[in-house]
Write a protein that holds these residues in place. Structure first.
Motif, PDB file in Angstrom:
ATOM      1  N   LYS A  58       0.803  -1.271   0.088  1.00  0.00           N
ATOM      2  CA  LYS A  58       0.020   0.003   0.060  1.00  0.00           C
ATOM      3  C   LYS A  58       0.887   1.205  -0.044  1.00  0.00           C
ATOM      4  O   LYS A  58       0.812   2.157  -0.860  1.00  0.00           O
ATOM      5  N   ILE A  59       1.925   1.233   0.940  1.00  0.00           N
ATOM      6  CA  ILE A  59       2.768   2.496   1.087  1.00  0.00           C
ATOM      7  C   ILE A  59       3.502   2.688  -0.131  1.00  0.00           C
ATOM      8  O   ILE A  59       3.731   3.664  -0.532  1.00  0.00           O
ATOM      9  N   LEU A  60       4.165   1.760  -0.583  1.00  0.00           N
ATOM     10  CA  LEU A  60       4.989   1.947  -1.938  1.00  0.00           C
ATOM     11  C   LEU A  60       4.375   2.272  -3.038  1.00  0.00           C
ATOM     12  O   LEU A  60       4.847   2.874  -3.740  1.00  0.00           O
ATOM     13  N   LYS A  61       2.882   1.994  -3.179  1.00  0.00           N
ATOM     14  CA  LYS A  61       2.182   2.436  -4.291  1.00  0.00           C
ATOM     15  C   LYS A  61       1.390   3.881  -4.053  1.00  0.00           C
ATOM     16  O   LYS A  61       0.996   4.339  -4.851  1.00  0.00           O
ATOM     17  N   HIS A  62       1.711   4.578  -2.943  1.00  0.00           N
ATOM     18  CA  HIS A  62       1.061   5.964  -2.546  1.00  0.00           C
ATOM     19  C   HIS A  62       2.221   6.525  -1.745  1.00  0.00           C
ATOM     20  O   HIS A  62       1.980   7.069  -0.655  1.00  0.00           O
ATOM     21  N   SER A  63       3.444   6.388  -2.107  1.00  0.00           N
ATOM     22  CA  SER A  63       4.422   7.023  -1.280  1.00  0.00           C
ATOM     23  C   SER A  63       4.390   8.256  -0.846  1.00  0.00           C
ATOM     24  O   SER A  63       5.042   8.795   0.306  1.00  0.00           O
ATOM     25  N   SER A  64       3.755   9.225  -1.485  1.00  0.00           N
ATOM     26  CA  SER A  64       3.930  10.643  -0.864  1.00  0.00           C
ATOM     27  C   SER A  64       2.715  10.935  -0.175  1.00  0.00           C
ATOM     28  O   SER A  64       2.600  12.230   0.301  1.00  0.00           O
ATOM     29  N   GLU A  66      -0.191  10.459   3.338  1.00  0.00           N
ATOM     30  CA  GLU A  66      -0.365  10.123   4.834  1.00  0.00           C
ATOM     31  C   GLU A  66      -1.499   9.250   4.899  1.00  0.00           C
ATOM     32  O   GLU A  66      -2.602   9.382   4.306  1.00  0.00           O
ATOM     33  N   PHE A  67      -1.523   8.241   6.005  1.00  0.00           N
ATOM     34  CA  PHE A  67      -2.330   7.114   5.819  1.00  0.00           C
ATOM     35  C   PHE A  67      -3.247   7.280   7.180  1.00  0.00           C
ATOM     36  O   PHE A  67      -2.690   7.635   8.167  1.00  0.00           O
ATOM     37  N   VAL A  68      -4.470   6.699   7.276  1.00  0.00           N
ATOM     38  CA  VAL A  68      -5.053   6.342   8.452  1.00  0.00           C
ATOM     39  C   VAL A  68      -5.818   5.052   8.053  1.00  0.00           C
ATOM     40  O   VAL A  68      -6.283   4.566   7.264  1.00  0.00           O
ATOM     41  N   ALA A  69      -5.698   4.466   9.309  1.00  0.00           N
ATOM     42  CA  ALA A  69      -6.199   3.109   9.236  1.00  0.00           C
ATOM     43  C   ALA A  69      -7.165   2.647  10.601  1.00  0.00           C
ATOM     44  O   ALA A  69      -6.451   2.738  11.811  1.00  0.00           O
ATOM     45  N   GLY A  87       9.434   5.551   6.092  1.00  0.00           N
ATOM     46  CA  GLY A  87       9.427   7.043   6.336  1.00  0.00           C
ATOM     47  C   GLY A  87       8.092   7.687   6.103  1.00  0.00           C
ATOM     48  O   GLY A  87       8.071   8.740   5.901  1.00  0.00           O
ATOM     49  N   ALA A  88       7.256   6.955   6.054  1.00  0.00           N
ATOM     50  CA  ALA A  88       5.572   7.349   5.928  1.00  0.00           C
ATOM     51  C   ALA A  88       4.940   7.553   7.263  1.00  0.00           C
ATOM     52  O   ALA A  88       5.380   7.161   8.333  1.00  0.00           O
ATOM     53  N   LYS A  89       3.993   8.483   7.032  1.00  0.00           N
ATOM     54  CA  LYS A  89       3.163   8.844   8.293  1.00  0.00           C
ATOM     55  C   LYS A  89       1.646   8.138   8.308  1.00  0.00           C
ATOM     56  O   LYS A  89       1.144   8.227   7.557  1.00  0.00           O
ATOM     57  N   VAL A  90       1.497   7.684   9.311  1.00  0.00           N
ATOM     58  CA  VAL A  90       0.260   6.725   9.610  1.00  0.00           C
ATOM     59  C   VAL A  90      -0.348   6.921  10.711  1.00  0.00           C
ATOM     60  O   VAL A  90       0.196   7.122  11.828  1.00  0.00           O
ATOM     61  N   TYR A 135      -6.283  11.981   3.845  1.00  0.00           N
ATOM     62  CA  TYR A 135      -5.646  10.783   4.207  1.00  0.00           C
ATOM     63  C   TYR A 135      -5.959   9.667   3.290  1.00  0.00           C
ATOM     64  O   TYR A 135      -6.978   9.554   2.715  1.00  0.00           O
ATOM     65  N   VAL A 136      -4.904   8.761   3.178  1.00  0.00           N
ATOM     66  CA  VAL A 136      -5.459   7.564   2.464  1.00  0.00           C
ATOM     67  C   VAL A 136      -6.045   6.646   3.324  1.00  0.00           C
ATOM     68  O   VAL A 136      -5.205   6.083   4.318  1.00  0.00           O
ATOM     69  N   PHE A 137      -7.082   6.304   3.216  1.00  0.00           N
ATOM     70  CA  PHE A 137      -7.700   5.265   4.105  1.00  0.00           C
ATOM     71  C   PHE A 137      -7.271   3.776   3.679  1.00  0.00           C
ATOM     72  O   PHE A 137      -7.179   3.522   2.751  1.00  0.00           O
ATOM     73  N   VAL A 138      -6.747   3.110   4.637  1.00  0.00           N
ATOM     74  CA  VAL A 138      -6.357   1.796   4.505  1.00  0.00           C
ATOM     75  C   VAL A 138      -7.267   0.648   5.247  1.00  0.00           C
ATOM     76  O   VAL A 138      -6.884   0.536   6.532  1.00  0.00           O
ATOM     77  N   SER A 139      -7.904   0.008   4.732  1.00  0.00           N
ATOM     78  CA  SER A 139      -8.807  -1.044   5.244  1.00  0.00           C
ATOM     79  C   SER A 139      -7.829  -2.335   5.407  1.00  0.00           C
ATOM     80  O   SER A 139      -6.864  -2.654   4.406  1.00  0.00           O
ATOM     81  N   ALA A 140      -7.958  -3.260   6.256  1.00  0.00           N
ATOM     82  CA  ALA A 140      -7.202  -4.350   6.560  1.00  0.00           C
ATOM     83  C   ALA A 140      -7.579  -5.133   5.264  1.00  0.00           C
ATOM     84  O   ALA A 140      -6.795  -6.249   5.188  1.00  0.00           O
ATOM     85  N   PHE A 141      -9.039  -5.222   4.597  1.00  0.00           N
ATOM     86  CA  PHE A 141      -9.056  -6.216   3.948  1.00  0.00           C
ATOM     87  C   PHE A 141      -9.938  -5.694   2.569  1.00  0.00           C
ATOM     88  O   PHE A 141      -9.577  -5.828   1.362  1.00  0.00           O
ATOM     89  N   ASN A 142     -10.698  -4.523   2.820  1.00  0.00           N
ATOM     90  CA  ASN A 142     -11.565  -4.110   1.625  1.00  0.00           C
ATOM     91  C   ASN A 142     -10.707  -2.914   0.806  1.00  0.00           C
ATOM     92  O   ASN A 142     -10.652  -1.674   0.968  1.00  0.00           O
ATOM     93  N   ASP A 143      -9.458  -3.416   0.525  1.00  0.00           N
ATOM     94  CA  ASP A 143      -8.348  -2.703  -0.221  1.00  0.00           C
ATOM     95  C   ASP A 143      -7.602  -3.351  -1.250  1.00  0.00           C
ATOM     96  O   ASP A 143      -7.076  -4.326  -0.965  1.00  0.00           O
TER      97      ASP A 143
END
Length: 315
Positions: A58-64, A66-69, A87-90, A135-143
């Protein structure tokens, strides 16, 4: 739609950051049950579970970004570990009742944490932050990227255990079983893939059984808190599960507890309860599994405090 090439690309993308975990034949199960059962030991993966596979992808494909999960804990550990390495912020949003060691691990990985009464509340707040903060929303599975990452386990299994004709997976939201199914069924349509959930929270098992979305299922607390998620009706995992999974099994809390203790005694693996539901199903349905020559179940993770582990085994 996710294709096998996407799983292979994910494997190449995350390869510098993860381990190829070993596969272990269970001699005790050979002796006790007459079955050739192999364990794919994702409890030995970086950060203690399979979760970083999806997190790195996920992070490598959206490297720039900020993420929320939102998470019960395990997803937060894996994603925050990947973020710490890249070096990403989550931002992790989780229930107050989350396992203490998972909270410590997430904090050690440098992520911010907010606490809520339950996972649905955390999910709702994460969606608010997605809209308000971009922020980029990161589901554990629906992603998509998480499904691709989970599927990379199958890439390794095709090399490590080419004789495998049956895969048994514990299922939460269905991300990694969907990813594995996409690749495995493309390579070998005859392989059988079984999902396993617990009696207290058999959400996807019920959906699969009745082919209708479970709107009023009575979900109860389970020692296998890492699986049995209440899945959104539009989850991307459902079509893959419907088409690629051959059947579901359901196991009791006692059967999970017994398999947890059995794995510790016979193989010396300290893992969390959700990691052994596949093993519990195999031990429960021995006659069904005797038709297979080479069975594999994924031991998904070990992220549980020792205090909680002890309390589960002494309940």
């Amino acid at each position: 739609m996710i294709k096998p090439i996407d799983i292979l690309s994910a494997k190449e993308r995350i390869a510098p950051y993860i381990r190829q975990t070993p596969v272990e034949l269970s001699r005790p199960l050979q002796k006790e049950l007459g079955l050739d059962v192999h364990f794919k030991l994702e409890n030995l993966q970086v950060s203690g579970s399979f979760k970083p596979r999806g997190g790195f992808n996920k992070i490598l494909k959206h490297s720039s970004s900020e993420f929320v999960a939102p998470t019960a804990g395990g997803h937060g550990v894996g994603l925050s570990y990947a973020a710490s390495q890249l070096g990403a912020k989550v931002h992790i949003l989780m229930p107050k009742s989350a396992d203490s060691d998972r909270i410590k691990d997430i904090e050690a990985n440098g992520a911010t944490i907010q606490f809520f009464d339950n996972v649905p509340e955390a999910r709702a707040k994460a969606r608010e932050l997605e809209a308000a903060k971009n922020y980029v929303f990161v589901s554990a599975f629906n992603d998509t990227e998480m499904v691709e990452g989970g599927g990379t386990i199958a890439v390794e299994l095709l090399e490590q255990l080419p004789s495998m004709d049956c895969l048994v997976c514990g299922v939460g939201g269905g991300g990694y079983i969907a990813g594995m199914g996409i690749l495995l069924k493309a390579i070998n349509p005859n392989i059988k893939i079984y999902g396993v959930q617990q009696e207290n929270a058999p959400f996807l098992a019920e959906w699969y059984k009745h082919k209708t979305y479970p709107k009023q299922l009575n979900m109860k607390p389970s020692i296998a808190e890492g699986i049995g998620a209440e899945v959104e009706s539009d989850s991307i995992t459902w079509p893959y599960i419907e088409n690629l999974v051959d059947d579901f099994f359901v196991v009791s809390e006692d059967e999970i507890r017994e398999s947890l203790l059995w794995l510790l005694k016979e193989h010396k693996h300290y893992v969390e309860p959700s990691a052994v539901v596949g093993l519990a199903a195999i031990r429960k349905h021995v006659d069904l599994f005797k038709k297979f020559n080479s069975i594999c179940t994924i031991i998904t993770g070990r992220n549980m405090s020792f205090e909680k582990f002890q309390s589960i085994l002494t309940e």
